[in-house]
Design a protein around this motif. Sequence first.
Motif, PDB file in Angstrom:
ATOM      1  N   ARG A  79     -29.582  20.933  -9.720  1.00 52.91           N
ATOM      2  CA  ARG A  79     -28.527  19.990 -10.044  1.00 52.91           C
ATOM      3  C   ARG A  79     -27.848  20.413 -11.343  1.00 52.91           C
ATOM      4  O   ARG A  79     -28.372  21.238 -12.097  1.00 52.91           O
ATOM      5  CB  ARG A  79     -29.060  18.564 -10.158  1.00 52.91           C
ATOM      6  N   ILE A  88     -25.708  19.469  -6.292  1.00 49.61           N
ATOM      7  CA  ILE A  88     -25.065  20.685  -5.798  1.00 49.61           C
ATOM      8  C   ILE A  88     -25.007  20.647  -4.276  1.00 49.61           C
ATOM      9  O   ILE A  88     -26.008  20.419  -3.600  1.00 49.61           O
ATOM     10  CB  ILE A  88     -25.825  21.932  -6.288  1.00 49.61           C
ATOM     11  N   ALA A 106     -20.089  20.482  -6.255  1.00 53.21           N
ATOM     12  CA  ALA A 106     -21.056  19.442  -6.577  1.00 53.21           C
ATOM     13  C   ALA A 106     -20.400  18.065  -6.519  1.00 53.21           C
ATOM     14  O   ALA A 106     -19.179  17.949  -6.674  1.00 53.21           O
ATOM     15  CB  ALA A 106     -21.640  19.680  -7.974  1.00 53.21           C
TER      16      ALA A 106
END
Length: 111
Positions: A79, A88, A106
């Motif tokens: 992340r 993500i 993301a």
Amino acid sequence: MPPIGKLDRRITIERMTGTAKNEFNEDVQIWTPLTTVWARRRDASDGEREAAGQIGATLMSRFVIRSTAVSKAVTPVDRISYRGIWNIQGIKETEEGRNRFLEITAIKDAD
């Protein structure tokens, strides 16, 4: 290739390294910084969000970072920490030069 000045955001990519118990004996994830890099952020348009099936109060952005040995190891289970937590969705090489930059798509909740 984005000019150096376009990489104007400092983001931290984090990886889950384990779990622990909180005061209610619930499992909580432990996230550890994998790397901190300079990035360029571009928000996705509403049309792109609809095509991706994203509905509700979320933000979708693309972060472009330099390609390194560490950044090539980033996966969708990692992340991004940048003004909140971003999950993500995907990672790919950019069209701006093979093995030079990576584009990370993301999403995060719009708070």
